[in-house]
Design a protein around this motif. Structure first.
Motif, PDB file in Angstrom:
ATOM      1  N   LYS A   2       0.838  -1.212   0.000  1.00 39.71           N
ATOM      2  CA  LYS A   2       0.000   0.000   0.000  1.00 39.71           C
ATOM      3  C   LYS A   2       0.865   1.252   0.000  1.00 39.71           C
ATOM      4  O   LYS A   2       0.565   2.238  -0.670  1.00 39.71           O
ATOM      5  CB  LYS A   2      -0.904   0.000   1.220  1.00 39.71           C
ATOM      6  CG  LYS A   2      -2.055  -0.976   1.119  1.00 39.71           C
ATOM      7  CD  LYS A   2      -2.933  -0.898   2.360  1.00 39.71           C
ATOM      8  CE  LYS A   2      -4.102  -1.877   2.253  1.00 39.71           C
ATOM      9  NZ  LYS A   2      -4.952  -1.834   3.475  1.00 39.71           N
ATOM     10  N   GLY A   3       1.934   1.226   0.745  1.00 43.97           N
ATOM     11  CA  GLY A   3       2.841   2.370   0.791  1.00 43.97           C
ATOM     12  C   GLY A   3       3.468   2.638  -0.562  1.00 43.97           C
ATOM     13  O   GLY A   3       3.594   3.794  -0.991  1.00 43.97           O
ATOM     14  N   ARG A   4       3.839   1.545  -1.264  1.00 39.29           N
ATOM     15  CA  ARG A   4       4.428   1.720  -2.592  1.00 39.29           C
ATOM     16  C   ARG A   4       3.403   2.297  -3.568  1.00 39.29           C
ATOM     17  O   ARG A   4       3.719   3.177  -4.387  1.00 39.29           O
ATOM     18  CB  ARG A   4       4.934   0.382  -3.107  1.00 39.29           C
ATOM     19  CG  ARG A   4       6.208  -0.094  -2.409  1.00 39.29           C
ATOM     20  CD  ARG A   4       6.613  -1.467  -2.893  1.00 39.29           C
ATOM     21  NE  ARG A   4       7.830  -1.923  -2.245  1.00 39.29           N
ATOM     22  CZ  ARG A   4       8.321  -3.143  -2.390  1.00 39.29           C
ATOM     23  NH1 ARG A   4       7.681  -4.037  -3.159  1.00 39.29           N
ATOM     24  NH2 ARG A   4       9.438  -3.485  -1.771  1.00 39.29           N
ATOM     25  N   GLN A   5       2.157   1.778  -3.526  1.00 35.86           N
ATOM     26  CA  GLN A   5       1.103   2.321  -4.405  1.00 35.86           C
ATOM     27  C   GLN A   5       0.852   3.795  -4.113  1.00 35.86           C
ATOM     28  O   GLN A   5       0.687   4.599  -5.021  1.00 35.86           O
ATOM     29  CB  GLN A   5      -0.191   1.519  -4.202  1.00 35.86           C
ATOM     30  CG  GLN A   5      -0.122   0.111  -4.772  1.00 35.86           C
ATOM     31  CD  GLN A   5      -1.387  -0.681  -4.519  1.00 35.86           C
ATOM     32  OE1 GLN A   5      -2.334  -0.157  -3.919  1.00 35.86           O
ATOM     33  NE2 GLN A   5      -1.404  -1.934  -4.980  1.00 35.86           N
ATOM     34  N   GLY A   6       0.851   4.141  -2.834  1.00 38.90           N
ATOM     35  CA  GLY A   6       0.658   5.548  -2.475  1.00 38.90           C
ATOM     36  C   GLY A   6       1.776   6.424  -3.018  1.00 38.90           C
ATOM     37  O   GLY A   6       1.535   7.533  -3.511  1.00 38.90           O
ATOM     38  N   ASP A   7       2.999   5.923  -2.995  1.00 37.26           N
ATOM     39  CA  ASP A   7       4.126   6.691  -3.543  1.00 37.26           C
ATOM     40  C   ASP A   7       3.979   6.887  -5.045  1.00 37.26           C
ATOM     41  O   ASP A   7       4.258   7.967  -5.587  1.00 37.26           O
ATOM     42  CB  ASP A   7       5.437   5.969  -3.230  1.00 37.26           C
ATOM     43  CG  ASP A   7       5.733   5.977  -1.735  1.00 37.26           C
ATOM     44  OD1 ASP A   7       5.155   6.828  -1.024  1.00 37.26           O
ATOM     45  OD2 ASP A   7       6.528   5.123  -1.280  1.00 37.26           O
ATOM     46  N   GLU A  65       2.531  10.439  -9.825  1.00 36.51           N
ATOM     47  CA  GLU A  65       1.677  10.798 -10.975  1.00 36.51           C
ATOM     48  C   GLU A  65       1.020  12.160 -10.763  1.00 36.51           C
ATOM     49  O   GLU A  65       0.956  12.995 -11.685  1.00 36.51           O
ATOM     50  CB  GLU A  65       0.601   9.725 -11.157  1.00 36.51           C
ATOM     51  CG  GLU A  65       1.166   8.407 -11.660  1.00 36.51           C
ATOM     52  CD  GLU A  65       0.092   7.342 -11.777  1.00 36.51           C
ATOM     53  OE1 GLU A  65      -1.073   7.676 -11.467  1.00 36.51           O
ATOM     54  OE2 GLU A  65       0.420   6.205 -12.172  1.00 36.51           O
ATOM     55  N   GLU A  66       0.503  12.401  -9.559  1.00 39.78           N
ATOM     56  CA  GLU A  66      -0.103  13.701  -9.262  1.00 39.78           C
ATOM     57  C   GLU A  66       0.917  14.828  -9.416  1.00 39.78           C
ATOM     58  O   GLU A  66       0.616  15.904  -9.909  1.00 39.78           O
ATOM     59  CB  GLU A  66      -0.674  13.698  -7.857  1.00 39.78           C
ATOM     60  CG  GLU A  66      -1.914  12.820  -7.712  1.00 39.78           C
ATOM     61  CD  GLU A  66      -2.402  12.789  -6.280  1.00 39.78           C
ATOM     62  OE1 GLU A  66      -1.764  13.466  -5.446  1.00 39.78           O
ATOM     63  OE2 GLU A  66      -3.409  12.108  -5.996  1.00 39.78           O
ATOM     64  N   GLY A  67       2.131  14.561  -9.012  1.00 38.85           N
ATOM     65  CA  GLY A  67       3.174  15.572  -9.139  1.00 38.85           C
ATOM     66  C   GLY A  67       3.468  15.902 -10.589  1.00 38.85           C
ATOM     67  O   GLY A  67       3.685  17.058 -10.955  1.00 38.85           O
ATOM     68  N   GLU A  68       3.468  14.848 -11.463  1.00 37.88           N
ATOM     69  CA  GLU A  68       3.713  15.089 -12.892  1.00 37.88           C
ATOM     70  C   GLU A  68       2.575  15.902 -13.506  1.00 37.88           C
ATOM     71  O   GLU A  68       2.803  16.799 -14.330  1.00 37.88           O
ATOM     72  CB  GLU A  68       3.852  13.748 -13.609  1.00 37.88           C
ATOM     73  CG  GLU A  68       5.159  13.017 -13.238  1.00 37.88           C
ATOM     74  CD  GLU A  68       5.224  11.647 -13.890  1.00 37.88           C
ATOM     75  OE1 GLU A  68       4.232  11.281 -14.578  1.00 37.88           O
ATOM     76  OE2 GLU A  68       6.240  10.967 -13.717  1.00 37.88           O
ATOM     77  N   GLU A  69       1.314  15.597 -13.146  1.00 38.75           N
ATOM     78  CA  GLU A  69       0.182  16.365 -13.663  1.00 38.75           C
ATOM     79  C   GLU A  69       0.258  17.826 -13.252  1.00 38.75           C
ATOM     80  O   GLU A  69      -0.012  18.732 -14.049  1.00 38.75           O
ATOM     81  CB  GLU A  69      -1.126  15.747 -13.152  1.00 38.75           C
ATOM     82  CG  GLU A  69      -1.427  14.392 -13.777  1.00 38.75           C
ATOM     83  CD  GLU A  69      -2.681  13.782 -13.188  1.00 38.75           C
ATOM     84  OE1 GLU A  69      -3.276  14.445 -12.307  1.00 38.75           O
ATOM     85  OE2 GLU A  69      -3.065  12.675 -13.599  1.00 38.75           O
ATOM     86  N   GLU A  70       0.638  18.082 -12.027  1.00 39.24           N
ATOM     87  CA  GLU A  70       0.747  19.463 -11.560  1.00 39.24           C
ATOM     88  C   GLU A  70       1.832  20.209 -12.322  1.00 39.24           C
ATOM     89  O   GLU A  70       1.685  21.389 -12.664  1.00 39.24           O
ATOM     90  CB  GLU A  70       1.056  19.479 -10.064  1.00 39.24           C
ATOM     91  CG  GLU A  70      -0.130  19.051  -9.207  1.00 39.24           C
ATOM     92  CD  GLU A  70       0.224  19.002  -7.737  1.00 39.24           C
ATOM     93  OE1 GLU A  70       1.418  19.256  -7.430  1.00 39.24           O
ATOM     94  OE2 GLU A  70      -0.648  18.711  -6.908  1.00 39.24           O
TER      95      GLU A  70
END
Length: 398
Positions: free
Chosen positions: A352-357, A362-367
């Motif tokens: 779960k921690g890896r998926q969260g990372d 991905e969110e960082g790339e979109e921003e």
């Protein structure tokens, strides 16, 4: 008076004759014989009286006796070493050692008792024989080595055997209990004599004790004769320096947070340092009661910690503090199923921690993409006022 003067004169003359052969040494403060002094008859007679033939003979006899004793001890030691070497050689060669009965009468501390009442009990016999010493215990069964002889029907014959620890107890029993009265019977006590009945059977021979078992047996046996001073009235055991704290955590909290073990240990050590010097803190993470033990340097510090921490509320739980009894074990061994569940839960959390990372990346790339578009629009907006300014300048020139 005349006789007295003559005696003084003779003593003076004798002293003067002696001083002719001796000189006075100031450093040593004694008379020393001259190197070239002549030996007179008196000196020779005095020397022979002190160091004569009789004196030499006496010393020769003493030295001869000492030499004989030393020779005997040396021969016995050599014989013992040779026997050990032969046993080792036989062991290495694989030859069976000579088996049979060994005469242990000299080392035996057993006594044979006869003339007792036929209805005597083992308890009465033990009490009677204990008057002269401590009865030996069997190292295998831990029972006293005392027995009553029975007939074919299982009834007591009125005789028995007792084995003491010390040889002094045997001598005491022979001098005190021999001829003593047990009820209306006169008891006879003598040293036990063992005889071989039939042929030697190796199958009946008892298994030898290991060196460790022998050591433990003799240590426990010698403790009986140790003298220890009485403990003072204010004596307290060492276990009273350790405080046991319960309900400090739950197993669910431990399962959720792996770092809780180290954090809890550090927090407890810091909080308990207010009551005294802390030597050791142990967190029993698998104990369902949430146990933590704190070892202090003295009982004063541990008493103060119990007084201040007992009944305190932590995360809605009431702490129970008490001194360790020195016997209770709080460590709980984790089962295989619990270990598998714990490992599976941690693998789940890691995934779960890896998926969260990954989601965060991905969110960082979109921003970043959105920010690039915004910069382009700003450039266009900056270009528009420049065009308007140029047009306005041309109109003013016209």
């Amino acid at each position: 008076m005349r006789e007295f003067v003559e005696q003084l004169w003779y003593e003076q003359q004798n002293a003067e004759q002696q001083t002719k052969n001796y000189t006075w040494d100031e450093e040593k403060k004694e008379w020393i014989r001259k190197e070239n002094a002549a030996l007179d008859d008196d000196t020779i007679a005095e020397y022979q009286a002190h160091y004569g033939e009789q004196f030499i003979k006496e010393y020769d006899q003493i030295y001869e006796k000492m030499d004989a004793e030393l020779k005997e001890k040396t021969e016995a030691k050599i014989k013992e070493v040779e026997e050990k070497r032969e046993k080792k050689k036989m062991k290495k060669a694989g030859q069976p050692q000579q088996q049979g009965w060994i005469d242990m009468e000299e080392k035996s501390t057993a006594v044979y008792v006869s003339g007792m009442p036929t209805d005597v009990t083992i308890e009465e016999f033990t009490e009677f024989m204990s008057k002269c010493g401590v009865i030996q215990q069997d190292p295998r069964t831990r029972r006293s080595k005392i027995k009553l002889y029975l007939d074919d029907e299982g009834n007591s014959k009125g005789d028995g055997r007792c084995c003491y620890i010390k040889m002094e107890s045997v001598e005491l029993a022979l001098s005190i209990l021999d001829g003593a009265r047990m009820r209306d019977c006169e008891v006879k006590v003598e040293k036990a004599h063992f005889e071989l009945k039939g042929e030697f059977d190796p199958a009946k021979k008892k298994r030898k004790l290991t060196p460790a078992q022998k050591k433990r047996f003799f240590e426990s046996q010698n403790k009986i004769f140790e003298w220890k001073p009485d403990k003072p009235r204010n004596y307290r055991p060492l276990s009273d320096c350790t405080v046991i704290i319960k309900n400090l955590f739950t197993l669910e909290q431990m399962a959720k947070n792996a770092a809780l073990l180290l954090d809890l240990k550090e927090e407890v050590e810091q909080s308990c340092a207010k009551y005294g010097a802390v030597k050791k803190v142990v967190v029993y993470d698998n104990n369902p009661e949430g146990v933590v033990s704190v070892a202090f340097e003295s009982t004063e510090h541990s008493d103060l910690a119990v007084k201040m921490l007992n009944g305190r509320i932590v995360d809605g739980r009431e702490l129970k503090c008490s001194l360790w009894d020195g016997k209770t074990k709080y460590k709980v061994q984790e089962t295989e199923e619990e270990a598998k569940r714990r490992i599976a839960a941690w693998e789940e959390r890691i995934q779960k921690g890896r998926q969260g990372d990954d989601d965060n990346e991905e969110e960082g790339e979109e921003e970043e993409g959105d920010s690039d578009e915004g910069e382009g629009e700003d450039e266009e907006t900056t270009e528009e006022p420049e065009e308007k300014r140029q047009k306005s300048e041309q109109e003013t020139d016209e």
